[in-house]
Write a protein that holds these residues in place. Structure first.
Motif, mmCIF file in Angstrom:
data_model
loop_
_atom_site.group_PDB
_atom_site.id
_atom_site.type_symbol
_atom_site.label_atom_id
_atom_site.label_comp_id
_atom_site.label_asym_id
_atom_site.label_seq_id
_atom_site.Cartn_x
_atom_site.Cartn_y
_atom_site.Cartn_z
ATOM 1 N N ASP A 291 0.828 -1.207 0.000
ATOM 2 C CA ASP A 291 0.000 0.000 0.000
ATOM 3 C C ASP A 291 0.863 1.258 0.000
ATOM 4 O O ASP A 291 0.565 2.232 -0.709
ATOM 5 C CB ASP A 291 -0.927 -0.003 1.218
ATOM 6 C CG ASP A 291 -2.045 -1.036 1.103
ATOM 7 O OD1 ASP A 291 -2.260 -1.543 -0.023
ATOM 8 O OD2 ASP A 291 -2.685 -1.336 2.123
ATOM 9 N N ALA A 292 1.919 1.249 0.801
ATOM 10 C CA ALA A 292 2.795 2.421 0.866
ATOM 11 C C ALA A 292 3.553 2.601 -0.444
ATOM 12 O O ALA A 292 3.737 3.731 -0.920
ATOM 13 C CB ALA A 292 3.773 2.286 2.028
ATOM 14 N N GLN A 293 4.001 1.507 -1.039
ATOM 15 C CA GLN A 293 4.702 1.622 -2.317
ATOM 16 C C GLN A 293 3.764 2.138 -3.401
ATOM 17 O O GLN A 293 4.144 2.973 -4.225
ATOM 18 C CB GLN A 293 5.305 0.274 -2.709
ATOM 19 C CG GLN A 293 6.467 -0.147 -1.820
ATOM 20 C CD GLN A 293 7.134 -1.410 -2.288
ATOM 21 O OE1 GLN A 293 6.886 -1.890 -3.395
ATOM 22 N NE2 GLN A 293 7.990 -1.981 -1.447
ATOM 23 N N ARG A 294 2.531 1.648 -3.403
ATOM 24 C CA ARG A 294 1.572 2.156 -4.390
ATOM 25 C C ARG A 294 1.323 3.652 -4.173
ATOM 26 O O ARG A 294 1.214 4.429 -5.124
ATOM 27 C CB ARG A 294 0.259 1.385 -4.297
ATOM 28 C CG ARG A 294 -0.775 1.876 -5.310
ATOM 29 C CD ARG A 294 -2.091 1.128 -5.232
ATOM 30 N NE ARG A 294 -3.003 1.618 -6.257
ATOM 31 C CZ ARG A 294 -4.244 1.179 -6.432
ATOM 32 N NH1 ARG A 294 -4.719 0.206 -5.644
ATOM 33 N NH2 ARG A 294 -5.002 1.686 -7.377
ATOM 34 N N GLU A 328 6.566 -5.457 -4.537
ATOM 35 C CA GLU A 328 6.777 -4.378 -5.507
ATOM 36 C C GLU A 328 5.907 -4.584 -6.742
ATOM 37 O O GLU A 328 5.311 -3.632 -7.262
ATOM 38 C CB GLU A 328 8.250 -4.287 -5.909
ATOM 39 C CG GLU A 328 8.521 -3.175 -6.908
ATOM 40 C CD GLU A 328 9.987 -2.952 -7.215
ATOM 41 O OE1 GLU A 328 10.308 -1.939 -7.871
ATOM 42 O OE2 GLU A 328 10.822 -3.789 -6.799
ATOM 43 N N ALA A 329 5.836 -5.808 -7.223
ATOM 44 C CA ALA A 329 5.027 -6.092 -8.404
ATOM 45 C C ALA A 329 3.554 -5.792 -8.158
ATOM 46 O O ALA A 329 2.858 -5.226 -9.012
ATOM 47 C CB ALA A 329 5.214 -7.545 -8.834
ATOM 48 N N ALA A 330 3.050 -6.175 -6.982
ATOM 49 C CA ALA A 330 1.645 -5.937 -6.666
ATOM 50 C C ALA A 330 1.342 -4.442 -6.629
ATOM 51 O O ALA A 330 0.312 -3.988 -7.167
ATOM 52 C CB ALA A 330 1.300 -6.591 -5.333
ATOM 53 N N ALA A 331 2.227 -3.655 -5.995
ATOM 54 C CA ALA A 331 2.014 -2.209 -5.917
ATOM 55 C C ALA A 331 2.080 -1.574 -7.303
ATOM 56 O O ALA A 331 1.258 -0.715 -7.653
ATOM 57 C CB ALA A 331 3.060 -1.588 -4.999
ATOM 58 N N THR A 425 11.519 3.486 3.876
ATOM 59 C CA THR A 425 11.500 4.787 3.209
ATOM 60 C C THR A 425 11.533 4.570 1.701
ATOM 61 O O THR A 425 12.522 4.064 1.162
ATOM 62 C CB THR A 425 12.678 5.664 3.649
ATOM 63 O OG1 THR A 425 12.551 5.930 5.049
ATOM 64 C CG2 THR A 425 12.689 6.978 2.895
ATOM 65 N N ASN A 426 10.433 4.926 1.048
ATOM 66 C CA ASN A 426 10.242 4.668 -0.380
ATOM 67 C C ASN A 426 10.359 5.959 -1.176
ATOM 68 O O ASN A 426 9.918 7.020 -0.724
ATOM 69 C CB ASN A 426 8.852 4.072 -0.624
ATOM 70 C CG ASN A 426 8.557 2.890 0.272
ATOM 71 O OD1 ASN A 426 9.350 1.969 0.364
ATOM 72 N ND2 ASN A 426 7.414 2.935 0.948
ATOM 73 N N CYS A 427 10.920 5.860 -2.367
ATOM 74 C CA CYS A 427 11.036 7.025 -3.247
ATOM 75 C C CYS A 427 10.713 6.609 -4.672
ATOM 76 O O CYS A 427 11.109 5.521 -5.116
ATOM 77 C CB CYS A 427 12.448 7.616 -3.177
ATOM 78 S SG CYS A 427 12.650 9.134 -4.149
ATOM 79 N N HIS A 428 9.988 7.469 -5.387
ATOM 80 C CA HIS A 428 9.705 7.234 -6.801
ATOM 81 C C HIS A 428 9.860 8.553 -7.547
ATOM 82 O O HIS A 428 9.470 9.619 -7.046
ATOM 83 C CB HIS A 428 8.295 6.683 -7.000
ATOM 84 C CG HIS A 428 8.033 6.199 -8.396
ATOM 85 N ND1 HIS A 428 8.544 5.008 -8.881
ATOM 86 C CD2 HIS A 428 7.328 6.753 -9.422
ATOM 87 C CE1 HIS A 428 8.149 4.842 -10.138
ATOM 88 N NE2 HIS A 428 7.417 5.890 -10.491
ATOM 89 N N VAL A 429 10.437 8.479 -8.739
ATOM 90 C CA VAL A 429 10.704 9.660 -9.560
ATOM 91 C C VAL A 429 10.143 9.417 -10.955
ATOM 92 O O VAL A 429 10.298 8.321 -11.507
ATOM 93 C CB VAL A 429 12.226 9.950 -9.636
ATOM 94 C CG1 VAL A 429 12.501 11.153 -10.526
ATOM 95 C CG2 VAL A 429 12.797 10.178 -8.244
ATOM 96 N N ILE A 430 9.507 10.432 -11.532
ATOM 97 C CA ILE A 430 8.981 10.362 -12.897
ATOM 98 C C ILE A 430 9.879 11.180 -13.822
ATOM 99 O O ILE A 430 10.124 12.372 -13.580
ATOM 100 C CB ILE A 430 7.538 10.903 -12.980
ATOM 101 C CG1 ILE A 430 6.600 10.087 -12.095
ATOM 102 C CG2 ILE A 430 7.048 10.891 -14.431
ATOM 103 C CD1 ILE A 430 6.343 8.683 -12.572
#
Length: 689
Positions: A291-294, A328-331, A425-430
């Motif tokens: 949930d947090a990764q999504r 990770e795949a599920a998120a 601690t999760n990070c995502h960049v576009i």
């Protein structure tokens, strides 16, 4: 407004990636890293003997006390070597420094060079580095208290990784080292982007480093249950059994897109949005939460103003662990997957170079930036069949197994990069491509009869090595333009003490000159020397230096000169007795008439000065003779342009009215006058005629 060819508008909040550097297993720079990725090379090897005795530390039983389960990893050669003199560091201080600090210095310098931006460029440059381990501090501790020196604290403190870069390069923006476990370097990039958006920094350097100098941290990874026994990262594969440790680092240099366009910077891609969160309370401290990764994916995507179906590729955190991959795949499938259409392509650089832990996120970002810039997707390795707990088709995901084009190259190339820390601690960049509208082609001036290629280095040995590298590069790339090379060497490289210049009429002669520098031999058109601190003076000439057509070729070749020349000539129109530009270029009127002579010389000299300043040439002293005195005073800030034009026009008319049409009748030298305006101190020596 600048736009993508496909119609995707550039936004005020877009951040441009203008420079890259990396040092990775079997990939010492971005070009070799791209070749490694494109060709599907696995750079993981056996543990080098100079690191530790792999046989003595190895045990197939992961529970064996004090033992590690893998004999393999991604390693850099010669991490003990460092050119301390280049950064002005003494041998004793260099020996006390964590090699991660040394690596960060080299990566920072190379990122600036890749961008063609001098570290001394005006503005505030922030430095943000990710790092989580300090193996070198353990080595120093083992040597006992007598090994502690005046340099130990600054050499071993992890916070100094970023601070050392700021100090060595004279960068005055924020400077911090980030430790959020394995997401550190991508979180560092997120903070760099935020600093730019707030206006806190004008440029930002973001990156991460990781060196595996001791076996103990690999023992720790074994006991945690994260390490792969076979030394491979099988991301999303049924064989996934953990990750393999890697080392190295990378940096990116960032600038707001509008500023990058204004400065003419190269743009690999743009950062459209980023986000950071934490798993919060879950099954355990180290258990990832889908949930947090999504949620972090959603936050980054919304800040980027990108719809889920616009994302064509995601660079996974992708460690190849039994627990982490399915989460990770599920998120990813829930937020960006497309089970009813073209699947989302995914992959992981960890399959090539291993898991760089604190530096892992920046490696994934550099890979993705190169994929966007090259407009190709490289393969992800070690995938045969999906993990039974990862239903790729149902999630709408597809592993990028072969090199190939983007799924929709006619659309904006948009990609995501993920990095997740052990503590949640999760990070995502576009990221997105940048394709500005093409401007109409302009006629290029005739090539110069000879082009200077300038080189500089901290030592004679380094100068020779640089000449050899440049010669090899030019031989490997025969399509490079000689004038472009000369321009880049002169304007985008820091001028160091030991210097050489090759003046050649063609590429072949230039390469021979470079080879002579490399070999230490004499060659025609080659000049060597060692620069010393000094002052630069410019002199502006007076009446008698004019010629019909002066400035015509410069106007055609250099827009800066043309703009300044036209502006000054326009101010004279109406007060010099005719259209000055036409007279100077041989039109109606006579340039030998004093009113036109002095106005024409003033316009030419001011425009030439503006051109020199645009190239970074700034004098310490200005001298002028006759009308050149007024030009010198104007560019020094004594007179505004309007006041200087009025003075020159009146002076020319009065001298024209004298017997003989203004012939020089007397010369009187005044004392030099110190005036503010250019540099710390500018002297204008006036010679009145």
């Amino acid at each position: 407004m600048n736009q993508f060819d496909s119609g995707h508008p550039a936004r005020r909040t877009d951040i441009a990636v203008v420079g890259l550097s990396c040092r990775l297993p079997q990939a010492p720079d971005p070009a070799s890293f791209w070749r490694l990725l494109r060709d599907g090379v696995d750079a993981v090897t056996d543990v080098p003997g100079q690191r530790w005795n792999a046989a003595a530390w190895h045990d197939e039983d992961p529970a064996a006390p004090g033992k590690l389960i893998s004999r393999r990893g991604g390693f850099l050669p010669a991490v003990d070597l460092f050119d301390a003199d280049f950064f002005g560091i003494s041998p004793r201080e260099a020996a006390a420094m964590d090699p991660q600090q040394r690596l960060a210095l080299e990566l920072a310098w190379e990122a600036f060079e890749d961008a063609g931006i001098l570290p001394s460029a005006p503005g505030r440059t922030g430095v943000f580095f990710g790092a989580i381990y300090d193996d070198y501090a353990t080595l120093v501790d083992r040597a006992g208290p007598t090994a502690i020196t005046q340099h130990t604290v600054t050499g071993l403190n992890r916070g100094m990784i970023a601070n050392r870069v700021s100090y060595a390069l004279g960068l005055t923006g924020p400077s911090l080292t980030v430790d959020s476990a394995q997401s550190s370097s991508l979180v560092a990039l997120h903070l760099a982007v935020e600093s730019l958006l707030r206006g806190e920094s004008d440029l930002a350097l973001a990156g991460g480093v990781n060196l595996n100098l001791l076996p103990e941290n690999t023992v720790g990874a074994t006991k945690l249950g994260g390490l792969s026994p076979d030394g491979r990262c099988h991301t999303f594969d049924a064989r996934a059994n953990g990750y393999v440790r890697g080392e190295g680092g990378g940096t990116v240099l960032l600038r707001p897109l509008a500023a990058a366009i204004a400065h003419g910077d190269p743009v690999y891609c743009v950062i459209r949005g980023s986000a950071v969160n934490n798993d919060g309370s879950g099954d355990s401290l180290t258990t990832p939460a889908a949930d947090a990764q999504r949620e972090v994916l959603r936050l980054a995507r919304e800040r980027a103003e990108v719809a889920p179906r616009e994302v064509q590729y995601v660079e996974l955190h992708g460690t190849g662990t039994r627990l982490g991959d399915p989460v990770e795949a599920a998120a990813l499938g829930a937020e960006l997957g497309r089970p009813d259409g073209e699947p989302l392509r995914v992959g992981s650089a960890k399959t090539n170079v291993g898991h760089l832990e604190g530096g892992a996120g920046i490696v994934g970002l550099i890979k993705t930036a190169l994929a966007i810039h090259r407009r190709q997707l490289p393969p992800s390795l070690h995938f045969n069949s999906p993990n039974p707990r990862i239903p790729l088709a149902a999630l709408g995901l597809r592993i990028q197994r072969e090199p190939g084009d983007w799924p929709h190259p006619d659309r904006p190339l948009i990609a995501g990069v993920s990095s997740f820390g052990l503590g949640g601690t999760n990070c995502h960049v576009i990221l997105a491509d940048h394709r500005p509208r093409r401007e109409p082609a302009t006629a290029r001036p005739a090539p110069a009869p000879a082009v200077p290629w300038l080189l500089s280095a901290r030592s004679e040995e380094a100068l020779r090595a640089q000449a050899a590298r440049l010669a090899g590069h030019v031989r490997r790339h025969p399509g490079l333009d000689a004038e472009d090379i000369g321009f880049s060497l002169a304007t985008t490289r820091t001028a160091l003490e030991h210097r050489a210049v090759v003046v050649a009429e063609d590429r072949a002669t230039a390469v021979r000159g470079l080879s002579a520098i490399a070999d230490g031999t004499v060659a025609t058109g080659v000049v060597r020397g060692e620069a010393t601190a000094g002052k630069l003076a410019m002199m502006f000439s007076g009446q008698g230096a004019q010629r019909v057509g002066m400035g015509r070729e410069l106007c055609g070749a250099f827009p800066v000169f043309a703009g300044a020349f036209d502006e000054v000539c326009g101010r004279f129109d109406g007060c010099a007795g005719g259209p000055l530009r036409e007279v100077v270029f041989g039109g109606p009127g006579s340039l030998d008439e004093t009113a036109f002579t002095q106005a024409g010389l003033f316009a030419f000299e001011v425009a030439l000065f503006r051109l020199m300043v645009s190239w970074g040439v700034r004098p310490d002293f200005l001298l002028g003779h006759s009308v050149g005195e007024v030009a010198a005073a104007h560019v020094a800030g004594v007179f505004s342009l309007d006041d200087a034009v009025a003075l020159v026009a009146a002076r020319g008319r009065l001298m024209q009215a004298l017997p003989g049409g203004g012939a020089m009748v007397a010369v009187e030298a005044s004392e030099a006058e110190v005036v503010p305006g250019l540099g710390d101190r500018v002297a204008v020596a006036a010679v009145n005629g």
